[in-house]
Motif scaffolding. Structure first.
Motif, PDB file in Angstrom:
ATOM      1  N   SER A 111      16.330  38.911 -25.516  1.00 25.44           N
ATOM      2  CA  SER A 111      16.696  39.864 -26.556  1.00 25.44           C
ATOM      3  C   SER A 111      17.041  39.182 -27.879  1.00 25.44           C
ATOM      4  N   LEU A 112      17.715  38.029 -27.799  1.00 21.87           N
ATOM      5  CA  LEU A 112      18.219  37.382 -29.011  1.00 21.87           C
ATOM      6  C   LEU A 112      17.314  36.269 -29.532  1.00 21.87           C
ATOM      7  N   ILE A 113      16.646  35.555 -28.638  1.00 22.14           N
ATOM      8  CA  ILE A 113      15.814  34.421 -29.060  1.00 22.14           C
ATOM      9  C   ILE A 113      14.328  34.768 -29.000  1.00 22.14           C
ATOM     10  N   GLY A 114      13.877  35.209 -27.852  1.00 15.69           N
ATOM     11  CA  GLY A 114      12.471  35.575 -27.726  1.00 15.69           C
ATOM     12  C   GLY A 114      11.950  35.409 -26.320  1.00 15.69           C
ATOM     13  N   ARG A 115      10.832  36.083 -26.045  1.00 13.41           N
ATOM     14  CA  ARG A 115      10.239  36.026 -24.711  1.00 13.41           C
ATOM     15  C   ARG A 115       9.612  34.672 -24.429  1.00 13.41           C
ATOM     16  N   GLY A 126      17.879  25.660  -9.770  1.00 14.47           N
ATOM     17  CA  GLY A 126      16.421  25.737  -9.930  1.00 14.47           C
ATOM     18  C   GLY A 126      15.882  27.081  -9.519  1.00 14.47           C
ATOM     19  N   LYS A 127      16.402  27.600  -8.425  1.00 16.94           N
ATOM     20  CA  LYS A 127      15.953  28.910  -7.954  1.00 16.94           C
ATOM     21  C   LYS A 127      16.376  30.012  -8.924  1.00 16.94           C
ATOM     22  N   GLY A 128      17.558  29.861  -9.533  1.00 17.01           N
ATOM     23  CA  GLY A 128      18.005  30.824 -10.531  1.00 17.01           C
ATOM     24  C   GLY A 128      17.105  30.825 -11.757  1.00 17.01           C
ATOM     25  N   CYS A 129      16.677  29.638 -12.179  1.00 17.20           N
ATOM     26  CA  CYS A 129      15.756  29.542 -13.326  1.00 17.20           C
ATOM     27  C   CYS A 129      14.424  30.212 -13.007  1.00 17.20           C
ATOM     28  N   LEU A 130      13.953  30.047 -11.776  1.00 14.82           N
ATOM     29  CA  LEU A 130      12.684  30.676 -11.383  1.00 14.82           C
ATOM     30  C   LEU A 130      12.832  32.188 -11.275  1.00 14.82           C
ATOM     31  N   ALA A 131      14.006  32.648 -10.850  1.00 16.44           N
ATOM     32  CA  ALA A 131      14.260  34.096 -10.821  1.00 16.44           C
ATOM     33  C   ALA A 131      14.249  34.653 -12.237  1.00 16.44           C
ATOM     34  N   ALA A 132      14.814  33.899 -13.176  1.00 19.16           N
ATOM     35  CA  ALA A 132      14.786  34.313 -14.580  1.00 19.16           C
ATOM     36  C   ALA A 132      13.359  34.330 -15.102  1.00 19.16           C
ATOM     37  N   ALA A 133      12.567  33.333 -14.696  1.00 20.23           N
ATOM     38  CA  ALA A 133      11.159  33.281 -15.110  1.00 20.23           C
ATOM     39  C   ALA A 133      10.396  34.489 -14.588  1.00 20.23           C
ATOM     40  N   PHE A 134      10.690  34.895 -13.345  1.00 27.48           N
ATOM     41  CA  PHE A 134      10.048  36.071 -12.768  1.00 27.48           C
ATOM     42  C   PHE A 134      10.424  37.326 -13.558  1.00 27.48           C
ATOM     43  N   SER A 135      11.695  37.455 -13.917  1.00 26.72           N
ATOM     44  CA  SER A 135      12.147  38.618 -14.677  1.00 26.72           C
ATOM     45  C   SER A 135      11.445  38.689 -16.029  1.00 26.72           C
ATOM     46  N   CYS A 136      11.298  37.541 -16.658  1.00 28.24           N
ATOM     47  CA  CYS A 136      10.660  37.486 -17.974  1.00 28.24           C
ATOM     48  C   CYS A 136       9.166  37.775 -17.865  1.00 28.24           C
ATOM     49  N   CYS A 137       8.547  37.327 -16.770  1.00 27.95           N
ATOM     50  CA  CYS A 137       7.099  37.512 -16.570  1.00 27.95           C
ATOM     51  C   CYS A 137       6.678  38.960 -16.735  1.00 27.95           C
ATOM     52  N   TYR A 138       7.395  39.845 -16.062  1.00 28.14           N
ATOM     53  CA  TYR A 138       7.008  41.253 -16.049  1.00 28.14           C
ATOM     54  C   TYR A 138       7.029  41.855 -17.451  1.00 28.14           C
ATOM     55  N   LEU A 139       8.061  41.527 -18.209  1.00 31.77           N
ATOM     56  CA  LEU A 139       8.178  42.093 -19.555  1.00 31.77           C
ATOM     57  C   LEU A 139       7.211  41.419 -20.524  1.00 31.77           C
ATOM     58  N   LEU A 160       0.951  30.897 -26.129  1.00 32.58           N
ATOM     59  CA  LEU A 160       0.973  32.357 -26.243  1.00 32.58           C
ATOM     60  C   LEU A 160       1.789  32.792 -27.454  1.00 32.58           C
ATOM     61  N   PRO A 161       1.506  33.974 -27.996  1.00 32.41           N
ATOM     62  CA  PRO A 161       2.281  34.481 -29.145  1.00 32.41           C
ATOM     63  C   PRO A 161       3.622  35.057 -28.716  1.00 32.41           C
ATOM     64  N   GLU A 162       4.559  35.112 -29.633  1.00 35.76           N
ATOM     65  CA  GLU A 162       5.851  35.748 -29.378  1.00 35.76           C
ATOM     66  C   GLU A 162       5.683  37.265 -29.525  1.00 35.76           C
ATOM     67  N   THR A 163       6.341  38.039 -28.653  1.00 33.15           N
ATOM     68  CA  THR A 163       6.204  39.499 -28.693  1.00 33.15           C
ATOM     69  C   THR A 163       7.508  40.207 -29.037  1.00 33.15           C
ATOM     70  N   ARG A 164       8.576  39.469 -29.228  1.00 33.96           N
ATOM     71  CA  ARG A 164       9.858  40.099 -29.543  1.00 33.96           C
ATOM     72  C   ARG A 164       9.778  40.785 -30.905  1.00 33.96           C
ATOM     73  N   ASN A 165      10.219  42.041 -30.935  1.00 37.41           N
ATOM     74  CA  ASN A 165      10.255  42.842 -32.173  1.00 37.41           C
ATOM     75  C   ASN A 165       8.878  43.027 -32.806  1.00 37.41           C
ATOM     76  N   THR A 166       7.832  43.010 -31.993  1.00 41.40           N
ATOM     77  CA  THR A 166       6.483  43.287 -32.498  1.00 41.40           C
ATOM     78  C   THR A 166       5.930  44.506 -31.778  1.00 41.40           C
ATOM     79  N   PRO A 167       5.106  45.319 -32.436  1.00 36.87           N
ATOM     80  CA  PRO A 167       4.551  46.518 -31.811  1.00 36.87           C
ATOM     81  C   PRO A 167       3.585  46.162 -30.689  1.00 36.87           C
ATOM     82  N   LEU A 168       3.533  47.000 -29.678  1.00 39.08           N
ATOM     83  CA  LEU A 168       2.608  46.771 -28.567  1.00 39.08           C
ATOM     84  C   LEU A 168       1.164  46.945 -29.046  1.00 39.08           C
TER      85      LEU A 168
END
Length: 329
Positions: free
Chosen positions: A167-171, A207-220, A281-289
């Motif tokens: 939300s604050l830095i970027g996907r 390490g597993k927590g970082c991968l869980a975060a990566a999974f959460s970010c993947c979907y969005l 890849l490009p950043e998508t935070r605050n950009t239109p779909l």
């Protein structure tokens, strides 16, 4: 992000259920029963309003949207909606829907091709390393029920940090950083003596927590990269790659019988490579779909060139009736 915490809660509950039941057949039975309950419950799910309109069922979609508006306390806005407004708002998408798209459309143009290849690698690496760690719980010398709970509990702060970072830095930053840190931690764990069980377990949990975060970010992140006309096709493809990674992870784990540090090295290496690939890849935070393949290609050209404004066709919810729909739901 909220639904991801339900996954975490289930993983933590699994430790308690397994500890209380013990016998694997009854554990399997207990975990399978809820699927039948949710299968029956799914018949009461409302259909997507977008799908209904695209399939000439705008009157049913109008009822669904008014129902949603009532639940959200926005009945006044719902009264302004009509079938004509719904059809008008989806006019462009109805024209696009008539053109059938396939997986091949993900590889026809250069920018979409790059997005597809990079996201495939990211999802593969995330699933590969995630399940590579998960299937070796007994290898850390800690009680298997306790470490199962720890591996679930570590997701709580990890996903919260992931949410704030996206939300604050970027996907892109969140996706790449979570994979690279996970890979480095898995790699570092190779050099920690097996006698230091607590330290090894702590590193594995982080390490597993970082991968869980990566999974959460993947979907969005992946959903925001693909244009509307092939978004579900792209998400289906990358999701399949994550499952392929999960299937290969146990096979790679078997190589540890010959070289003890080889599985962890492979898991870490793939995660780190995927993390650096994210920077393509490009950043998508605050950009239109993006709506169309052409829109994605044009956006990339403008970004690489003089950085001109996005085309008006790429900016959703421009028209008044689209804003009305947004207010309603």
């Amino acid at each position: 992000m909220t639904s991801n915490y339900i996954f975490t809660a289930g993983q933590m509950m699994l430790a308690g259920i397994a500890y209380g039941i013990q016998h694997w057949r009854w554990i399997q039975f207990t975990l399978s029963v809820p699927f039948f309950v949710f299968f029956l419950y799914s018949w009461w799910f409302p259909e997507s309003a977008r799908w209904l309109i695209l399939n000439d069922k705008a009157d049913v979609a109008l009822k669904q949207l008014r129902r949603v508006a009532k639940m959200n306390g926005k009945e006044d806005e719902a009264k302004k909606l009509t079938v004509e407004i719904l059809k008008s708002s989806m006019k462009d998408e109805q024209l696009t829907a008539k053109n059938k798209h396939s997986v091949l459309d993900l590889f026809r143009t250069p920018v979409i091709r790059k997005i597809a290849c990079c996201t495939m690698l990211v999802w593969f690496a995330t699933g590969f390393a995630y399940y590579g760690l998960a299937i070796d719980l007994q290898g850390f010398g800690v009680d298997i029920y306790l470490i199962q709970f720890i591996f679930g509990a570590v997701d709580v702060p990890a996903k919260a940090i992931c949410f704030l970072s996206m939300s604050l830095i970027g996907r892109r930053f969140t996706q790449s950083t979570s994979l690279i840190i996970a890979g480095c931690i898995i790699l570092a764990n190779i050099f920690i003596p097996k006698e230091l069980k607590t330290l090894r377990t702590s590193f594995a949990a982080i390490g597993k927590g970082c991968l869980a975060a990566a999974f959460s970010c993947c979907y969005l992140y992946s959903g925001e990269l693909y244009p509307t006309m092939i978004r579900q096709t792209g998400m289906g493809l990358v999701s399949t790659m994550a499952r392929v990674g999960a299937m290969i992870a146990p096979i790679v784990r078997m190589s540890g019988d010959y070289v003890s540090f080889l599985p962890s090295t492979i898991y870490a290496g793939v995660a780190i490579i995927a993390g650096f690939a994210v920077f393509l890849l490009p950043e998508t935070r605050n950009t239109p779909l993006p709506e169309t393949i052409e829109g994605v290609e044009n956006r990339a050209i403008k970004t690489a060139g003089k950085g001109k404004d996005l085309e008006r066709s790429d900016i959703p919810l421009q028209e008044a009736h689209l804003s009305l729909m947004k207010q309603t739901v």
